[in-house]
Design an enzyme around this catalytic site. Structure first.
Site, PDB file in Angstrom:
ATOM      1  N   ASN A 152       0.810  -1.232   0.000  1.00 11.48           N
ATOM      2  CA  ASN A 152       0.000   0.000   0.000  1.00 11.48           C
ATOM      3  C   ASN A 152       0.839   1.275   0.000  1.00 11.48           C
ATOM      4  O   ASN A 152       0.479   2.258  -0.641  1.00 11.48           O
ATOM      5  CB  ASN A 152      -0.992  -0.021   1.163  1.00 11.48           C
ATOM      6  CG  ASN A 152      -0.314  -0.041   2.500  1.00 11.48           C
ATOM      7  OD1 ASN A 152       0.756  -0.625   2.655  1.00 11.48           O
ATOM      8  ND2 ASN A 152      -0.910   0.603   3.467  1.00 11.48           N
ATOM      9  N   GLU A 206       3.682  -5.333  12.323  1.00  9.42           N
ATOM     10  CA  GLU A 206       2.742  -4.214  12.143  1.00  9.42           C
ATOM     11  C   GLU A 206       1.642  -4.720  11.236  1.00  9.42           C
ATOM     12  O   GLU A 206       1.877  -4.941  10.044  1.00  9.42           O
ATOM     13  CB  GLU A 206       3.447  -3.011  11.495  1.00  9.42           C
ATOM     14  CG  GLU A 206       4.606  -2.468  12.288  1.00  9.42           C
ATOM     15  CD  GLU A 206       4.190  -1.892  13.622  1.00  9.42           C
ATOM     16  OE1 GLU A 206       3.017  -1.526  13.783  1.00  9.42           O
ATOM     17  OE2 GLU A 206       5.049  -1.843  14.521  1.00  9.42           O
ATOM     18  N   CYS A 230      -3.237   1.567   6.337  1.00  8.10           N
ATOM     19  CA  CYS A 230      -3.638   0.831   7.542  1.00  8.10           C
ATOM     20  C   CYS A 230      -4.227   1.768   8.589  1.00  8.10           C
ATOM     21  O   CYS A 230      -4.922   1.330   9.491  1.00  8.10           O
ATOM     22  CB  CYS A 230      -2.439   0.084   8.109  1.00  8.10           C
ATOM     23  SG  CYS A 230      -1.024   1.147   8.389  1.00  8.10           S
ATOM     24  N   GLU A 264       7.510   0.548  16.051  1.00  8.35           N
ATOM     25  CA  GLU A 264       8.553   1.096  15.186  1.00  8.35           C
ATOM     26  C   GLU A 264       8.716   2.571  15.533  1.00  8.35           C
ATOM     27  O   GLU A 264       8.027   3.108  16.382  1.00  8.35           O
ATOM     28  CB  GLU A 264       8.133   0.935  13.717  1.00  8.35           C
ATOM     29  CG  GLU A 264       7.992  -0.515  13.301  1.00  8.35           C
ATOM     30  CD  GLU A 264       7.702  -0.694  11.807  1.00  8.35           C
ATOM     31  OE1 GLU A 264       6.757  -0.072  11.305  1.00  8.35           O
ATOM     32  OE2 GLU A 264       8.445  -1.449  11.159  1.00  8.35           O
TER      33      GLU A 264
HETATM   34  P1  NDP Z   1       0.225  -9.432   3.166  1.00  8.30           P
HETATM   35  O1  NDP Z   1       0.254  -9.900   4.567  1.00  8.30           O
HETATM   36  O2  NDP Z   1      -0.500 -10.249   2.172  1.00  8.30           O
HETATM   37  O3  NDP Z   1       1.691  -9.234   2.599  1.00  8.30           O
HETATM   38  C1  NDP Z   1       2.680  -8.459   3.231  1.00  8.30           C
HETATM   39  C2  NDP Z   1       4.041  -8.943   2.791  1.00  8.30           C
HETATM   40  O4  NDP Z   1       4.251 -10.260   3.298  1.00  8.30           O
HETATM   41  C3  NDP Z   1       4.191  -9.051   1.283  1.00  8.30           C
HETATM   42  O5  NDP Z   1       5.521  -8.728   0.929  1.00  8.30           O
HETATM   43  C4  NDP Z   1       3.889 -10.507   1.042  1.00  8.30           C
HETATM   44  O6  NDP Z   1       4.386 -10.991  -0.173  1.00  8.30           O
HETATM   45  C5  NDP Z   1       4.574 -11.144   2.236  1.00  8.30           C
HETATM   46  N1  NDP Z   1       4.095 -12.474   2.591  1.00  8.30           N
HETATM   47  C6  NDP Z   1       2.943 -13.107   2.225  1.00  8.30           C
HETATM   48  N2  NDP Z   1       2.892 -14.354   2.746  1.00  8.30           N
HETATM   49  C7  NDP Z   1       4.035 -14.520   3.470  1.00  8.30           C
HETATM   50  C8  NDP Z   1       4.568 -15.591   4.255  1.00  8.30           C
HETATM   51  N3  NDP Z   1       3.920 -16.735   4.413  1.00  8.30           N
HETATM   52  N4  NDP Z   1       5.749 -15.404   4.863  1.00  8.30           N
HETATM   53  C9  NDP Z   1       6.419 -14.242   4.754  1.00  8.30           C
HETATM   54  N5  NDP Z   1       5.984 -13.203   3.999  1.00  8.30           N
HETATM   55  C10 NDP Z   1       4.796 -13.331   3.372  1.00  8.30           C
HETATM   56  O7  NDP Z   1      -0.333  -7.941   3.228  1.00  8.30           O
HETATM   57  P2  NDP Z   1      -0.650  -6.986   2.023  1.00  8.30           P
HETATM   58  O8  NDP Z   1       0.548  -6.827   1.168  1.00  8.30           O
HETATM   59  O9  NDP Z   1      -1.938  -7.453   1.409  1.00  8.30           O
HETATM   60  O10 NDP Z   1      -0.847  -5.592   2.772  1.00  8.30           O
HETATM   61  C11 NDP Z   1      -2.063  -5.174   3.296  1.00  8.30           C
HETATM   62  C12 NDP Z   1      -2.105  -5.416   4.786  1.00  8.30           C
HETATM   63  O11 NDP Z   1      -1.027  -4.740   5.415  1.00  8.30           O
HETATM   64  C13 NDP Z   1      -3.356  -4.866   5.409  1.00  8.30           C
HETATM   65  O12 NDP Z   1      -3.881  -5.789   6.330  1.00  8.30           O
HETATM   66  C14 NDP Z   1      -2.874  -3.627   6.151  1.00  8.30           C
HETATM   67  O13 NDP Z   1      -3.653  -3.251   7.237  1.00  8.30           O
HETATM   68  C15 NDP Z   1      -1.498  -4.041   6.554  1.00  8.30           C
HETATM   69  N6  NDP Z   1      -0.675  -2.879   6.848  1.00  8.30           N
HETATM   70  C16 NDP Z   1      -0.331  -2.600   8.146  1.00  8.30           C
HETATM   71  C17 NDP Z   1       0.396  -1.454   8.467  1.00  8.30           C
HETATM   72  C18 NDP Z   1       0.806  -1.161   9.867  1.00  8.30           C
HETATM   73  O14 NDP Z   1       1.717  -0.346  10.060  1.00  8.30           O
HETATM   74  N7  NDP Z   1       0.207  -1.759  10.892  1.00  8.30           N
HETATM   75  C19 NDP Z   1       0.801  -0.519   7.421  1.00  8.30           C
HETATM   76  C20 NDP Z   1       0.397  -0.911   6.093  1.00  8.30           C
HETATM   77  C21 NDP Z   1      -0.312  -2.045   5.827  1.00  8.30           C
HETATM   78  P3  NDP Z   1       3.417 -10.993  -1.468  1.00  8.30           P
HETATM   79  O15 NDP Z   1       3.051  -9.611  -1.754  1.00  8.30           O
HETATM   80  O16 NDP Z   1       4.247 -11.599  -2.506  1.00  8.30           O
HETATM   81  O17 NDP Z   1       2.238 -11.851  -1.087  1.00  8.30           O
END
Ligand code: NDP
Length: 480
Positions: free
Chosen positions: A150, A248, A282, A461
């Site tokens: 995002n 996070e 988020c 963080e």
């Molecule tokens: P995901 O959890 O799907 O993916 C996050 C990252 O983790 C991506 O790089 C993804 O790779 C990777 N990933 C996926 N599966 C695994 C695994 N089994 N082991 C290790 N890494 C893995 O989240 P999104 O990318 O869909 O992001 C949206 C989410 O992030 C929302 O829930 C949002 O709220 C949260 N978010 C939280 C924030 C915070 O500060 N609390 C800030 C911004 C977002 P790939 O893309 O290849 O699947």
């Protein structure tokens, strides 16, 4: 077509398998670049390089590390236009937003930690009878950093910069959906003279590359931002290996509006906290609680202002909302709008896919959507939608709104609008969140602790919290 490469041991390399994945431009729905479909063997190479680079980088004077990080920041600033365009093409966000927020913040992340490390001090505890304890805070080794789609470069650098500043080396993975600015960053790191192996970026799928990072025995700390389900999976895998974890995760943030607020200011900021970045932040306030005497006035003004927002080509200067990051995510958001209707909600604005013409005909666009008439306990009001969708919920009393606001499994952030400071402080104190904004939203001082409670994550963080995470404290006790 641009071919993205991994950045391992200071050079840009192909994945060992030679396999690539398609990378889409959400604005057009078309493939526009190729991304390495890396595997465990690529992660192993990256870890090997990071381990080799660690002894020298961790012993490099902090002033030198600081200078290199500041140089990377300067190069990000110099390449602002190119990086902002790349971020917009990869993610679908308006290029104006990437130019004002995402890319400047990525530069600030490097600058902030380049200077923070120069001011980072550790404690000493004197005892009676000639005894003194002092705390050493030493880098740990190879850090694993995994970030979402995002705010791609913004969140990627928010992890990498403190890890490197503290003297660790890094193996990082950006989201497979938005890899481009991480790739451009690797070129800038080479230009800045970052020594080989200090930062390694491996592109590819979460369940392959991400999982290989989180389970690697030579990566003792993982900083992850992403969805709650992925965070839970990582915690499950990493816990038996006793890795340090910073998670996070998702949110379902309440935006609480009291009748005595500064109406115009609240309305203006609420539009942003609802729909900025297509609601894919988020920290967006997706549940809007309005004190009953203000409900009708707010609803009328908010619907009117929302209907004026322009959904359009992310590259044209007058688009308020761009495209949704992927077709899969757009379908997920649309399914939640259907669910809201099934649960008895009324759509006050939006609710549909937007069809543009020309090159954007196949792009993934959604109208900003407002829903009312749903109880706080239904799925629409409990589950994270992560799109341009908000619900309106009226409330009678402070106690009632606190109970409703705290009713989800999440606890990331909240916004409170009131002119009564007693109310503001009391509500902030009683909300189960990591961040409470009063009469503002997304105002960030990078020294403050950032993160959530409950299913929104573990750890914080920002500022010295991040430097604490990326170092190991050791107490030394001397009797003299
Ligand atoms: P995901 O959890 O799907 O993916 C996050 C990252 O983790 C991506 O790089 C993804 O790779 C990777 N990933 C996926 N599966 C695994 C695994 N089994 N082991 C290790 N890494 C893995 O989240 P999104 O990318 O869909 O992001 C949206 C989410 O992030 C929302 O829930 C949002 O709220 C949260 N978010 C939280 C924030 C915070 O500060 N609390 C800030 C911004 C977002 P790939 O893309 O290849 O699947």
């Amino acid at each position: 077509m641009e071919i993205i490469k991994n950045y391992i041991d200071g050079t840009l390399v192909e994945p060992k398998s030679g396999a690539y994945l398609d990378n889409f431009n959400p604005a057009t729905g078309q493939v526009y670049s190729q991304i390495p479909d890396s595997a465990e063997e690529d992660v192993n190479d990256a870890v090997k390089a990071a381990k080799l680079a660690y002894p020298s980088w961790s012993k490099t004077a902090k002033e030198t590390r600081s200078e290199i990080l500041a140089k990377i920041a300067m190069l990000i600033e110099k390449n602002l236009d190119r990086l902002a365009l790349a971020e917009s093409m990869d993610n679908g966000k308006p290029v104006s937003l990437a130019k004002q927020v995402d890319i400047p913040r990525a530069a600030t992340n490097f600058n902030f930690f380049a200077t923070a490390i120069l001011h980072y001090a550790s404690e000493s505890h004197a005892m009676e009878n000639g005894v003194i304890n002092y705390t050493l805070r030493e880098p740990i080794g190879v850090a694993g950093c995994i970030s979402p789609w995002n705010l791609p470069l913004y969140l990627f650098t928010w992890k990498i910069a403190p890890a490197l500043a503290a003297g660790n080396t890094v193996v990082a993975k950006p989201s497979e959906v938005t890899p481009m600015t991480a790739f451009l960053l690797s070129e800038l790191c080479i230009e800045a003279g970052l020594p080989a192996g200090v930062l390694n970026i491996v592109h590819g799928l979460g369940n392959k590359v991400g999982a290989a990072i989180t389970t690697h025995p030579d990566i003792p700390m993982i900083s992850f931002t992403g969805g709650t389900a992925t965070g839970a999976q990582i915690a499950k895998e990493a816990a038996p290996m006793f890795k340090k974890l910073s998670l996070e995760l998702g949110g379902k943030n309440p935006n609480i509006i009291f009748a005595d607020c500064d109406f115009e200011k609240m309305l203006q900021v609420t539009l942003k906290s609802s729909f900025s970045n297509q609601g894919e932040i988020c920290l967006c306030g997706s549940r809007i609680f309005i004190e009953k005497p203000l409900y009708e006035k707010f609803k009328t003004a908010f619907v009117e202002a929302t209907e004026k927002l322009k959904v359009g080509n992310p590259q044209s200067g007058d688009s308020d909302l761009g495209a949704i990051v992927s077709e899969e995510h757009m379908d997920k958001i649309l399914s939640y709008i259907e669910l809201a209707k099934e649960e008895g909600g009324s759509i006050l604005a939006g609710g549909n896919r937007v069809s543009l013409s020309g090159e954007q005909e196949k792009g993934w666009y959604l109208e900003p959507t407002i829903i009312e008439g749903l109880g706080h306990e239904c799925r629409t009001n409990q589950e994270e939608i992560f799109g341009p969708v908000v619900t309106l919920i009226p409330f009678d009393s402070e106690e009632e709104v606190i109970e409703m606001a705290n009713s989800t499994k999440y606890g990331l952030s909240s916004t409170i609008w009131t002119k009564d400071l007693n109310t503001a402080h009391r509500v902030a104190e009683n909300l189960h969140v990591g961040i409470a904004w009063i009469n503002c939203w997304l105002l960030r001082d990078l020294r403050t602790p950032f993160g959530g409670t409950k299913s929104s994550g573990v750890g914080r963080e920002g500022g010295f919290e991040a430097l604490h995470f990326f170092t190991e404290p050791k107490n030394v006790c001397i009797k003299y």
